[in-house]
Design a protein around this motif. Structure first.
Motif, PDB file in Angstrom:
ATOM      1  N   ILE A   1       0.929  -1.205  -0.182  1.00 35.51           N
ATOM      2  CA  ILE A   1       0.091  -0.025  -0.195  1.00 35.51           C
ATOM      3  C   ILE A   1       0.916   1.300  -0.027  1.00 35.51           C
ATOM      4  O   ILE A   1       0.606   2.145  -0.603  1.00 35.51           O
ATOM      5  N   TYR A   2       1.940   1.303   0.668  1.00 33.00           N
ATOM      6  CA  TYR A   2       2.981   2.425   1.085  1.00 33.00           C
ATOM      7  C   TYR A   2       3.446   2.933  -0.634  1.00 33.00           C
ATOM      8  O   TYR A   2       3.480   4.083  -0.677  1.00 33.00           O
TER       9      TYR A   2
ATOM     10  N   TYR B   1       5.279   3.824   8.166  1.00 36.76           N
ATOM     11  CA  TYR B   1       4.601   4.813   8.338  1.00 36.76           C
ATOM     12  C   TYR B   1       4.691   5.712   9.675  1.00 36.76           C
ATOM     13  O   TYR B   1       5.440   5.228  10.625  1.00 36.76           O
ATOM     14  N   GLU B   2       4.310   6.798   9.698  1.00 37.82           N
ATOM     15  CA  GLU B   2       3.988   7.577  11.012  1.00 37.82           C
ATOM     16  C   GLU B   2       2.726   7.510  11.476  1.00 37.82           C
ATOM     17  O   GLU B   2       1.753   7.750  10.910  1.00 37.82           O
ATOM     18  N   VAL B   3       2.621   7.169  12.837  1.00 42.11           N
ATOM     19  CA  VAL B   3       1.415   6.921  13.624  1.00 42.11           C
ATOM     20  C   VAL B   3       0.889   8.240  13.979  1.00 42.11           C
ATOM     21  O   VAL B   3       1.490   8.832  14.799  1.00 42.11           O
ATOM     22  N   LEU B   4      -0.345   8.735  13.565  1.00 43.24           N
ATOM     23  CA  LEU B   4      -0.693  10.014  13.953  1.00 43.24           C
ATOM     24  C   LEU B   4      -1.926   9.807  15.153  1.00 43.24           C
ATOM     25  O   LEU B   4      -2.104  10.619  16.041  1.00 43.24           O
ATOM     26  N   VAL B   5      -2.697   8.801  14.909  1.00 43.87           N
ATOM     27  CA  VAL B   5      -3.671   8.336  15.829  1.00 43.87           C
ATOM     28  C   VAL B   5      -3.785   6.999  15.928  1.00 43.87           C
ATOM     29  O   VAL B   5      -3.620   6.035  14.946  1.00 43.87           O
ATOM     30  N   ASN B   6      -3.902   6.371  17.142  1.00 41.87           N
ATOM     31  CA  ASN B   6      -3.908   4.857  17.463  1.00 41.87           C
ATOM     32  C   ASN B   6      -4.715   4.784  18.905  1.00 41.87           C
ATOM     33  O   ASN B   6      -4.297   4.883  19.906  1.00 41.87           O
ATOM     34  N   GLU B   7      -6.118   4.585  18.746  1.00 39.07           N
ATOM     35  CA  GLU B   7      -6.800   4.530  20.200  1.00 39.07           C
ATOM     36  C   GLU B   7      -7.993   3.509  19.947  1.00 39.07           C
ATOM     37  O   GLU B   7      -8.573   3.113  18.715  1.00 39.07           O
ATOM     38  N   TYR B   8      -8.388   2.886  21.191  1.00 40.59           N
ATOM     39  CA  TYR B   8      -9.524   1.993  21.102  1.00 40.59           C
ATOM     40  C   TYR B   8     -10.722   2.772  21.223  1.00 40.59           C
ATOM     41  O   TYR B   8     -10.991   3.867  21.556  1.00 40.59           O
TER      42      TYR B   8
ATOM     43  N   LYS C   1       0.345   7.605   8.321  1.00 37.20           N
ATOM     44  CA  LYS C   1       0.484   8.595   6.967  1.00 37.20           C
ATOM     45  C   LYS C   1       1.994   8.125   6.470  1.00 37.20           C
ATOM     46  O   LYS C   1       2.979   7.888   7.475  1.00 37.20           O
ATOM     47  N   LYS C   2       2.181   8.341   5.270  1.00 36.51           N
ATOM     48  CA  LYS C   2       3.561   7.947   4.539  1.00 36.51           C
ATOM     49  C   LYS C   2       4.235   9.325   4.649  1.00 36.51           C
ATOM     50  O   LYS C   2       3.644  10.423   4.564  1.00 36.51           O
ATOM     51  N   PRO C   3       5.390   9.264   5.146  1.00 38.02           N
ATOM     52  CA  PRO C   3       6.075  10.661   5.525  1.00 38.02           C
ATOM     53  C   PRO C   3       6.174  11.560   4.174  1.00 38.02           C
ATOM     54  O   PRO C   3       6.415  10.804   3.285  1.00 38.02           O
ATOM     55  N   ASP C   4       6.135  12.788   4.454  1.00 36.07           N
ATOM     56  CA  ASP C   4       6.634  13.601   3.403  1.00 36.07           C
ATOM     57  C   ASP C   4       7.949  13.459   3.040  1.00 36.07           C
ATOM     58  O   ASP C   4       8.836  13.399   3.470  1.00 36.07           O
ATOM     59  N   ARG C   5       8.063  13.732   1.756  1.00 38.60           N
ATOM     60  CA  ARG C   5       9.197  13.835   0.968  1.00 38.60           C
ATOM     61  C   ARG C   5      10.277  15.160   1.341  1.00 38.60           C
ATOM     62  O   ARG C   5      11.504  14.491   1.490  1.00 38.60           O
TER      63      ARG C   5
END
Length: 277
Positions: free
Chosen positions: A174-175, A235-242, A266-270
């Motif tokens: 997917i990346y 990936y960078e994790v922005l939100v990770n919650e139950y 998200k995929k990191p910005d170049r």
């Protein structure tokens, strides 16, 4: 006992539930597990043959739960490019197409039969969407989607159906098609969800991994597991919650605890500067 929550560690088990999980330690044989893996596509195809388009309800809640589906455009009237990975028969795809006229959606699924159901839907038009069969862990999405071209990927109750050893492969594939800075919106079964506790002895494949009667499989995620999986895939994790819900059956007097994991990564910005170097 009432349903309780223990912060980011998930729900508190009753003594009966804890005892049940403790006793359920025997695993399905290696031979049967290998057969389940080799028959995975066939089992999902049979699932859709039995249930047609009638099993899952349309997911009109996605734009409410994931504001990014509306708010991630960089400029007004930008056409949003979306991939729905594991689209099934289109229960998320078609509500999105109806809700947003300025979106193009790629939709893929493991089951060829599911894709046929998508293409037979009266809302399916090739100028607004493209559906194709794909094994996320093997097939190259690049055969159907240009590299670095997708703004948002939805991964909703999909990764749990993949063998844990292959989940990272799916995320890495997917990346490749996701734009730098593009997001994946993830929702799936959380640890100690009621569905997990309903499995009887003899259905366990591994830690938090089970097989249903029809041969389809389901994994139950902790927030720690998801974080490790995503960062390992880049990936960078922005939100990770139950997410905690209660399903109430008034007729039978039941209150069923549901546990899901909802994430945005998200995929990191170049053009991002790595200050750790």
């Amino acid at each position: 006992m009432p349903f309780q929550v223990r912060g980011q560690k998930g729900r508190i088990l009753t003594s009966e539930e804890a005892e049940k999980l403790m006793k359920d330690q025997s695993l399905v044989s290696n031979f049967k597990q290998q057969k389940l893996e080799s028959d995975a596509q066939k089992n999902w195809d049979l699932f859709y043959k039995r249930n047609s388009t009638n099993f899952f309800k349309d997911r009109h809640w996605t734009t409410r739960e994931f504001e990014e589906l509306k708010a991630c455009r960089e400029f007004e009237n930008q056409k949003l490019i979306v991939l729905e990975a594991g689209c099934g028969v289109g229960n998320c795809l078609f509500p999105l197409l109806e809700d947003d006229l300025n979106v193009f959606i790629y939709a893929c699924d493991f089951s060829p039969r599911a894709i046929e159901f998508v293409k037979q839907n009266h809302l399916y038009h090739t100028e607004r969407c493209k559906a194709f069969q794909c094994d996320l862990t093997k097939d190259s999405l690049l055969e159907n989607i240009p590299a670095d071209s997708v703004d948002v990927v939805t991964l909703i109750f999909v990764l749990s159906a993949i063998h844990p050893d292959k989940m990272q492969l799916a995320l890495e594939n997917i990346y490749k098609i996701l734009k730098p800075g593009g997001s994946i919106l993830f929702r799936d079964y959380g640890l100690y969800d009621h569905t997990m506790l309903r499995f009887k002895n003899g259905h366990k494949l591994g830690p938090n991994f089970y097989v249903r009667q029809d041969g389809t499989r389901s994994f139950f995620f902790s927030d720690e597991y998801v974080a490790q999986l995503l960062t390992a895939a880049g990936y960078e994790v922005l939100v990770n919650e139950y997410v905690f819900r209660e399903t109430v059956n008034k007729k039978e007097g039941l209150c069923v605890p549901r546990v899901f994991l909802q994430c945005k990564f998200k995929k990191p910005d170049r053009n991002r500067i790595d200050l750790t170097c």
